[in-house]
Write a protein that holds these residues in place. Structure first.
Motif, PDB file in Angstrom:
ATOM      1  N   LEU A   1      -0.438   1.624 -47.534  1.00 24.03           N
ATOM      2  CA  LEU A   1      -1.041   2.932 -47.282  1.00 24.03           C
ATOM      3  C   LEU A   1      -0.613   3.467 -45.913  1.00 24.03           C
ATOM      4  CD1 LEU A   1      -3.026   4.924 -48.624  1.00 24.03           C
ATOM      5  CD2 LEU A   1      -4.856   3.810 -47.373  1.00 24.03           C
TER       6      LEU A   1
ATOM      7  N   GLU B   1       2.883   4.706 -46.150  1.00 27.05           N
ATOM      8  CA  GLU B   1       2.949   5.981 -46.879  1.00 27.05           C
ATOM      9  C   GLU B   1       2.712   7.172 -45.953  1.00 27.05           C
ATOM     10  OE1 GLU B   1       0.192   6.087 -50.104  1.00 27.05           O
ATOM     11  OE2 GLU B   1       1.198   4.431 -51.155  1.00 27.05           O
ATOM     12  N   HIS B   2       1.897   6.962 -44.925  1.00 20.45           N
ATOM     13  CA  HIS B   2       1.567   8.045 -43.995  1.00 20.45           C
ATOM     14  C   HIS B   2       2.356   7.939 -42.691  1.00 20.45           C
ATOM     15  CE1 HIS B   2      -1.847   8.323 -46.757  1.00 20.45           C
ATOM     16  NE2 HIS B   2      -1.911   9.588 -46.368  1.00 20.45           N
TER      17      HIS B   2
ATOM     18  N   LEU C   1       2.504   5.520 -40.624  1.00 21.38           N
ATOM     19  CA  LEU C   1       1.717   4.908 -39.548  1.00 21.38           C
ATOM     20  C   LEU C   1       2.101   3.455 -39.356  1.00 21.38           C
ATOM     21  CD1 LEU C   1      -1.740   6.320 -40.655  1.00 21.38           C
ATOM     22  CD2 LEU C   1      -0.547   6.951 -38.552  1.00 21.38           C
TER      23      LEU C   1
ATOM     24  N   THR D   1      -5.236  10.839 -39.963  1.00 19.74           N
ATOM     25  CA  THR D   1      -3.995  11.070 -40.696  1.00 19.74           C
ATOM     26  C   THR D   1      -4.194  10.872 -42.194  1.00 19.74           C
ATOM     27  OG1 THR D   1      -2.849  10.192 -38.768  1.00 19.74           O
ATOM     28  CG2 THR D   1      -1.535  10.475 -40.748  1.00 19.74           C
ATOM     29  N   ILE D   2      -4.865   9.805 -42.536  1.00 17.04           N
ATOM     30  CA  ILE D   2      -5.049   9.513 -43.966  1.00 17.04           C
ATOM     31  C   ILE D   2      -6.073  10.452 -44.596  1.00 17.04           C
ATOM     32  CG2 ILE D   2      -5.819   7.737 -45.617  1.00 17.04           C
ATOM     33  CD1 ILE D   2      -4.551   5.660 -43.802  1.00 17.04           C
TER      34      ILE D   2
ATOM     35  N   GLY E   1      -9.576   6.655 -44.289  1.00 21.74           N
ATOM     36  CA  GLY E   1      -8.486   5.855 -43.742  1.00 21.74           C
ATOM     37  C   GLY E   1      -9.058   4.721 -42.928  1.00 21.74           C
TER      38      GLY E   1
ATOM     39  N   THR F   1      -7.651  -1.110 -41.494  1.00 21.01           N
ATOM     40  CA  THR F   1      -8.011   0.196 -42.050  1.00 21.01           C
ATOM     41  C   THR F   1      -9.464   0.164 -42.470  1.00 21.01           C
ATOM     42  OG1 THR F   1      -7.176  -0.485 -44.169  1.00 21.01           O
ATOM     43  CG2 THR F   1      -5.760   0.934 -42.851  1.00 21.01           C
TER      44      THR F   1
END
Lengths: 309, 444
Positions: free
Chosen positions: B161, B164-165, B167, B182-183, B196, B272
């Motif tokens: 995850l 994907e962003h 990070l 961000t998420i 997130g 997270t």
């Protein structure tokens, strides 16, 4: 014979007298003494004069927890008492209407009063849960923003702390508490209904002959005739809301969370006495609270002659 | 009935009641004349039967003592305890999990364990306990509490995850906010639909240590030194970490700005979601907080990164013996039995395995029963390994530790919920803690 009657009377009220002296008068006097002491419950109280009261004053001036507790208590007391009067009268008047199933409606309105405080608090915590609660679900279904309730520091009377993040969420933890207090309005309802039953029917008949409509009758007959019970309910409601503890303790995780938004005077007092072990300071707080309630009650009594019939 | 008869009856009844009460107080409460140890605890739910079994096993193994366990609601355990102390009738033993040892020990409420244990036992106990367990029970270089279980936290991340962003792994507490924003950006009128990272005001304690923060100066040791120097040391130990915390919180507010002081020399794995070890009947799992609309979240893929340093904030359960307890030796025997110290390791391991608890000693961990549990729930191994780390740090052992803990949480709440200025908020909190510390030191 008279002496024997006196002895019997004393014997009869003996248990109550013991309870009064031990459980009310002694703590009352002791707390006054402790308010001038440094006392942690575990060692002997040590006399410190006005130090605790000076500390209260400085906390009040600097915006510390005491001033926040005072503000929260004022918000809760004024809002809950005000709304309970309005809602109580509105409900009571509507329950006097001759409609089918009136007894059932009356019972339904009174029923929440018999639910124990703890059970009601747990129920409301579920209903007002910002994510899964039924109340937010209903609000969203009619196109309104969901509210933060017990996870928010917002209050209807003040703008939210984080406008960007709240996005239309204006109701917070204090408003949730007010909503909870309205749940127990059944007791007031009984008093209002009794008062409404005492209003002479002749007054309404005379008003009707004079051409007064329902609204005018309510404004010029019902409301004035209810002022003595409104006064009673306001005084009692204010005292009770200043002393409210159980439900606030439960919904605030016992700490006045979030961020002190549900820290009321009674909760602050409890935490100071039994978590911080600062019984002297807590006693001073209790006495300030007592004087405050006395002053408000006195003021209400003094002003009552202008609006109570 | 005449008045005289009525009065006589009332007096007789009252006398009878008083005599019965006195008799009840004097009568030994156990039929076989064993000393009764009154033990207060707050264990409930699925832990309660395990506790009752431990008590049963102890009672069955004893000829001298018998334990009577009394379950109390944890929310007002302190209140009831203080009232019992003030009333002169405290329990013989109490189990607790808040940072109260230093506060209570400083006020003379607790019995130092060196009054109950022999010098040899103390020496062995010192080596037997995990460093974190030892720290939890120590104040002023004396052991006042015996830890029976540690509460360890770990940070996990969903690296897929994060990738994907765009990070990376977080290196500061501020990075957690970057991940959250961000998420799942804020400002959505309908509220966040996924999380997130779920900000929590308690994270300054939970993750501050992981990211290299400290709440007490490790150099400010030697509380047993003379009182004049002691006060200075205590104050210094409060002053130093505040600076660190201020920076940590500032970083979390202005999340994009990096803070060099908190860069993660000590960070162990990436978050997270905050997790705490928990156990279900069928196996091990790491529990997630319940974010908004959990169903719309993608499954979390737990991936544990190898630890550089196993730092973290720790708390745990521990036994304390009130200074006015009546049966201190019996309480000590029961404490040893439960924790597993002094030859009871196998029984303690079985209890810990049943409860999914993390023991206070490696010797309990090494027992067969516990090793079997670790084989069944491999994730638990990570937490047990962390438990043995000397970098697991509890709330500083100060006479105002409870207040200190609470003030830090409150300060974080002020920043997170009200948008207060972090530095000012923490400075005010620190001032209150210092003032109270001064008062407490002056009192005693």
């Amino acid at each position: 014979m008279q002496r024997r009657e006196l002895q019997l009377g004393i014997a009869m009220i003996g248990p109550w007298l013991i309870g009064f002296f031990v459980l009310t008068l002694y703590p009352f006097c002791a707390s006054f003494y402790w308010s001038f002491c440094d006392y942690d419950l575990l060692s002997e109280p040590r006399w410190v004069g006005l130090s605790n009261y000076r500390r209260l004053a400085s906390e009040l001036a600097s915006g510390g927890p005491f001033s926040r507790a005072l503000a929260n208590t004022a918000y809760y007391a004024l809002t809950s008492v005000g709304l309970s009067v309005v809602l109580g009268i509105a409900l009571a008047v509507s329950l006097t209407w001759q409609v089918r199933g009136r007894a059932l409606y009356r019972m339904l309105c009174f029923l929440p009063t018999v639910v124990p405080t703890v059970a009601a608090a747990v129920l409301w915590m579920g209903l007002l849960d910002p994510q899964q609660g039924l109340v937010n679900g209903v609000l969203e279904s009619v196109g309104l923003s969901s509210q933060g309730w017990f996870q928010s520091t917002s209050a209807a009377a003040w703008p939210p702390a984080w406008p960007g993040d709240h996005a239309g969420r204006i109701l917070g933890s204090k408003d949730g508490l007010v909503l909870m207090s309205l749940w127990g309005i059944g007791n007031l309802l009984v008093i209002y209904l009794a008062a409404l039953a005492d209003v002479p029917k002749g007054l309404y008949e005379a008003a009707e002959l004079d051409g007064a409509g329902r609204l005018r009758q309510f404004r010029h007959i019902t409301l004035p005739m209810l002022t003595p019970v409104i006064f009673f309910n306001v005084v009692m409601g204010l005292i009770q809301s200043v002393q409210a503890f159980t439900q606030i303790y439960l919904v605030s995780d016992g700490q006045g969370d979030p961020a002190g938004s549900t820290l009321t005077l009674s909760l602050h007092l409890f935490l100071t006495a039994f978590k911080d072990l600062d019984m002297g300071y807590a006693s001073a707080m209790a006495w300030v609270l007592f004087v405050l309630v006395m002053l408000i009650t006195t003021w209400l009594f003094r002003t009552s002659r202008h609006w109570v019939i | 009935m005449t008045t005289r008869k009525l009065l006589t009856s009332a007096i007789l009844l009252a006398t009878l009641f008083v005599l019965m009460a006195i008799d009840a107080a004097d009568t030994p409460q156990t039929s076989n004349a064993r000393e009764e140890i009154v033990f207060w605890h707050f264990w409930g739910g699925r832990d309660r039967p395990i506790v009752e079994k431990i008590v049963e096993q102890f009672n069955a193994s004893q000829r001298q003592y018998t334990v009577r366990a009394i379950a109390m609601p944890g929310s007002n355990l302190d209140l009831k305890f203080f009232l019992s102390v003030a009333g002169g009738d405290p329990p013989d033993l109490l189990n607790h999990d808040d940072p109260i040892v230093a506060d209570w020990a400083h006020r003379g409420v607790l019995t130092p364990l060196d009054e109950l244990a022999t010098a040899d036992e103390l020496k062995r106990l010192d080596a037997w306990l995990f460093p974190a367990a030892r720290q939890l029970g120590t104040y002023d270089e004396r052991l006042y509490a015996l830890c029976n279980g540690l509460d360890i936290r770990a940070l996990y991340c969903n690296t897929t995850l994060l990738a994907e962003h765009g990070l990376g792994l977080p290196e500061t507490t501020g990075d957690l906010d970057v991940i959250a924003e961000t998420i799942a950006p804020s400002g959505d009128a309908a509220g966040r639909r996924r999380m997130g990272y779920l900000p929590d005001p308690r994270r300054l304690w939970a993750w501050g240590v992981v990211f290299g923060g400290r709440f007490a100066n490790p150099q400010a040791r030697g509380l047993a030194e003379r009182r004049s120097t002691r006060r200075r040391l205590l104050q210094r130990s409060l002053g130093w970490p505040t600076t660190v915390v201020v920076m940590g919180l500032a970083s979390s507010r202005h999340s994009v700005r990096e803070n060099k002081h908190l860069r993660g020399r000590r960070f162990r794995c990436s978050p997270t979601a905050g997790t705490r070890w928990s156990w279900t009947g069928n196996g091990a799992c790491a529990t997630l907080p319940k974010p908004s609309r959990l169903t719309s979240l993608q499954p979390f893929l737990f991936q544990l990164r190898p630890a550089e340093k196993n730092a973290g904030w720790v708390n745990g359960n521990f036994f304390v013996v009130p200074s006015r307890a009546r049966h201190k030796q019996g309480a000590w025997q029961f404490m040893k039995f439960w924790t597993g110290f002094d030859g009871h390791e196998a029984e303690a391991a079985a209890a810990c395995a049943a409860g999914g608890w993390i023991p206070a000693s490696q010797q309990v961990v090494d027992q067969q029963a516990y090793q079997q549990a670790l084989e069944r729930w491999p994730l638990l191994k990570t937490f047990v390994r962390l438990a043995s780390s000397p970098d697991q740090i509890p709330v500083p052992s100060l006479p105002v530790a409870s207040l200190y803990y609470h003030e830090v949480v409150q300060a974080a709440q002020e920043v997170l919920y009200r948008g207060a200025d972090p530095a000012t908020t923490l400075q005010q909190a620190a001032a209150r803690v210092r003032q109270r510390l001064q008062e407490v030191l002056d009192e005693h």
